[in-house]
Design a protein around this motif. Sequence first.
Motif, PDB file in Angstrom:
ATOM      1  N   SER A  35      10.004   9.902 -36.891  1.00 45.29           N
ATOM      2  CA  SER A  35      10.350   9.430 -35.551  1.00 45.29           C
ATOM      3  C   SER A  35      11.501  10.259 -34.994  1.00 45.29           C
ATOM      4  O   SER A  35      12.233  10.896 -35.765  1.00 45.29           O
ATOM      5  N   TYR A  50       7.247   8.333 -32.397  1.00 46.38           N
ATOM      6  CA  TYR A  50       7.064   7.688 -33.695  1.00 46.38           C
ATOM      7  C   TYR A  50       5.717   8.130 -34.263  1.00 46.38           C
ATOM      8  O   TYR A  50       4.890   8.708 -33.545  1.00 46.38           O
ATOM      9  N   ASP A  51       5.509   7.868 -35.537  1.00 48.22           N
ATOM     10  CA  ASP A  51       4.280   8.301 -36.202  1.00 48.22           C
ATOM     11  C   ASP A  51       3.995   9.788 -35.948  1.00 48.22           C
ATOM     12  O   ASP A  51       2.856  10.170 -35.665  1.00 48.22           O
ATOM     13  N   TYR A  88      17.985  12.836 -32.826  1.00 49.94           N
ATOM     14  CA  TYR A  88      17.926  12.573 -34.256  1.00 49.94           C
ATOM     15  C   TYR A  88      16.484  12.399 -34.714  1.00 49.94           C
ATOM     16  O   TYR A  88      15.689  11.747 -34.024  1.00 49.94           O
ATOM     17  N   GLY A  90      14.112  10.872 -37.965  1.00 52.62           N
ATOM     18  CA  GLY A  90      14.241   9.847 -38.999  1.00 52.62           C
ATOM     19  C   GLY A  90      12.907   9.619 -39.677  1.00 52.62           C
ATOM     20  O   GLY A  90      11.846   9.872 -39.102  1.00 52.62           O
ATOM     21  N   THR A  91      12.965   9.139 -40.910  1.00 53.91           N
ATOM     22  CA  THR A  91      11.757   8.822 -41.639  1.00 53.91           C
ATOM     23  C   THR A  91      12.095   7.931 -42.825  1.00 53.91           C
ATOM     24  O   THR A  91      13.268   7.662 -43.095  1.00 53.91           O
ATOM     25  N   TRP A  92      11.088   7.481 -43.533  1.00 51.82           N
ATOM     26  CA  TRP A  92      11.277   6.682 -44.740  1.00 51.82           C
ATOM     27  C   TRP A  92      11.408   7.623 -45.933  1.00 51.82           C
ATOM     28  O   TRP A  92      10.669   8.595 -46.041  1.00 51.82           O
ATOM     29  N   ALA A  98      14.595   3.778 -48.518  1.00 50.47           N
ATOM     30  CA  ALA A  98      15.589   3.716 -47.442  1.00 50.47           C
ATOM     31  C   ALA A  98      15.104   4.542 -46.268  1.00 50.47           C
ATOM     32  O   ALA A  98      14.266   5.427 -46.418  1.00 50.47           O
ATOM     33  N   VAL A  99      15.627   4.242 -45.096  1.00 46.96           N
ATOM     34  CA  VAL A  99      15.403   5.090 -43.930  1.00 46.96           C
ATOM     35  C   VAL A  99      16.463   6.186 -43.956  1.00 46.96           C
ATOM     36  O   VAL A  99      17.630   5.925 -44.279  1.00 46.96           O
ATOM     37  N   PHE A 101      18.053   9.700 -41.793  1.00 47.78           N
ATOM     38  CA  PHE A 101      18.139  10.412 -40.523  1.00 47.78           C
ATOM     39  C   PHE A 101      18.604  11.843 -40.746  1.00 47.78           C
ATOM     40  O   PHE A 101      19.257  12.146 -41.747  1.00 47.78           O
TER      41      PHE A 101
ATOM     42  N   LEU B  45      23.814   9.053 -37.055  1.00 50.03           N
ATOM     43  CA  LEU B  45      23.275   7.740 -37.408  1.00 50.03           C
ATOM     44  C   LEU B  45      23.173   7.607 -38.928  1.00 50.03           C
ATOM     45  O   LEU B  45      22.800   8.545 -39.628  1.00 50.03           O
ATOM     46  N   TRP B  47      21.509   4.749 -41.594  1.00 51.38           N
ATOM     47  CA  TRP B  47      20.794   3.501 -41.846  1.00 51.38           C
ATOM     48  C   TRP B  47      21.565   2.668 -42.864  1.00 51.38           C
ATOM     49  O   TRP B  47      22.114   3.200 -43.839  1.00 51.38           O
ATOM     50  N   TYR B  59      16.401  -4.254 -48.323  1.00 48.34           N
ATOM     51  CA  TYR B  59      16.726  -2.932 -48.844  1.00 48.34           C
ATOM     52  C   TYR B  59      18.082  -2.535 -48.269  1.00 48.34           C
ATOM     53  O   TYR B  59      18.432  -2.915 -47.151  1.00 48.34           O
ATOM     54  N   TYR B  60      18.825  -1.723 -49.046  1.00 48.88           N
ATOM     55  CA  TYR B  60      20.171  -1.332 -48.641  1.00 48.88           C
ATOM     56  C   TYR B  60      20.407   0.151 -48.917  1.00 48.88           C
ATOM     57  O   TYR B  60      19.883   0.716 -49.879  1.00 48.88           O
ATOM     58  N   VAL B 101       7.091   0.675 -36.443  1.00 49.88           N
ATOM     59  CA  VAL B 101       6.337   0.986 -37.656  1.00 49.88           C
ATOM     60  C   VAL B 101       7.389   1.321 -38.701  1.00 49.88           C
ATOM     61  O   VAL B 101       8.552   1.558 -38.350  1.00 49.88           O
ATOM     62  N   ILE B 102       7.016   1.376 -39.967  1.00 48.93           N
ATOM     63  CA  ILE B 102       8.014   1.603 -41.010  1.00 48.93           C
ATOM     64  C   ILE B 102       8.815   2.870 -40.716  1.00 48.93           C
ATOM     65  O   ILE B 102       8.252   3.922 -40.424  1.00 48.93           O
ATOM     66  N   GLY B 103      10.129   2.738 -40.734  1.00 45.98           N
ATOM     67  CA  GLY B 103      10.999   3.882 -40.514  1.00 45.98           C
ATOM     68  C   GLY B 103      11.234   4.251 -39.076  1.00 45.98           C
ATOM     69  O   GLY B 103      11.915   5.243 -38.804  1.00 45.98           O
ATOM     70  N   ALA B 104      10.706   3.483 -38.125  1.00 48.42           N
ATOM     71  CA  ALA B 104      10.906   3.789 -36.706  1.00 48.42           C
ATOM     72  C   ALA B 104      11.332   2.531 -35.960  1.00 48.42           C
ATOM     73  O   ALA B 104      10.777   1.454 -36.180  1.00 48.42           O
TER      74      ALA B 104
END
Lengths: 110, 118
Positions: A35, A50-51, A88, A90-92, A98-99, A101, B45, B47, B59-60, B101-104
């Motif tokens: 994203s 996103y995606d 920025y 970002g992703t998983w 965790a997310v 960035f 940023l 998270w 989750y942390y 969605v996951i991560g966004a």
Amino acid sequence: QSVLTQPPSVSAAPGQKVTISCSGSSSNIGNNYVSWYQQLPGTAPKLLIYDNNKRPSGIPDRFSGSKSGTSATLGITGLQTGDEADYYCGTWESSLRAVVFGGGTKLTVL
Amino acid sequence: EVQLVESGGGVVQPGGSLRLSCAASGFTFDDYAMHWVRQAPGKGLEWVSLISGDGGSTYYADSVKGRFTISRDNSKNSLYLQMNSLRTEDTAFYYCAKTVVIGAFDIWGQGTMVTVSS
């Protein structure tokens, strides 16, 4: 040190196109969606992409996203002075659950 | 209108505690995972934490694990962040954000400032 790597700054003239890169690894970008966010000075971030390449409603098609392997790219065409902001990615991150960035890229429209 | 409004920020001494709240409106709150994201002054940023829609999974970030606790009350459309053992490096704007969605994150609050200083 951010998990995702972005250039600290990019610049271009009004009306031109600019791309911002975001580099990661197989445990984040390589196997998850990316994203992109725009943060104007003094405001909260705003979702642009996103995606990997989908735009939320209201985001103009001047903004585009792509992904290849462990890297992603944000493209902005028809640059306007109002596009001056921090961007920025970002992703998983699967290994950390965790997310993550990127460190952010400051766009200057000359 | 879809909206998130944070509150609870302030000045606290190192080692102290603070509880942030985030009031959600305009969407079905318990359908979505929620996050806290922070931004130190002049920095990028970071998270902080994630909680699933039913509150059953959390989750942390490693930087806050064991000190911060995320929670939610779906009956009140509210998200919380309990912050204990605060450090000077926790000084930041704290945003709550809704997952698309996951991560966004498609919706962000305006942020609340936390300053940890003696």
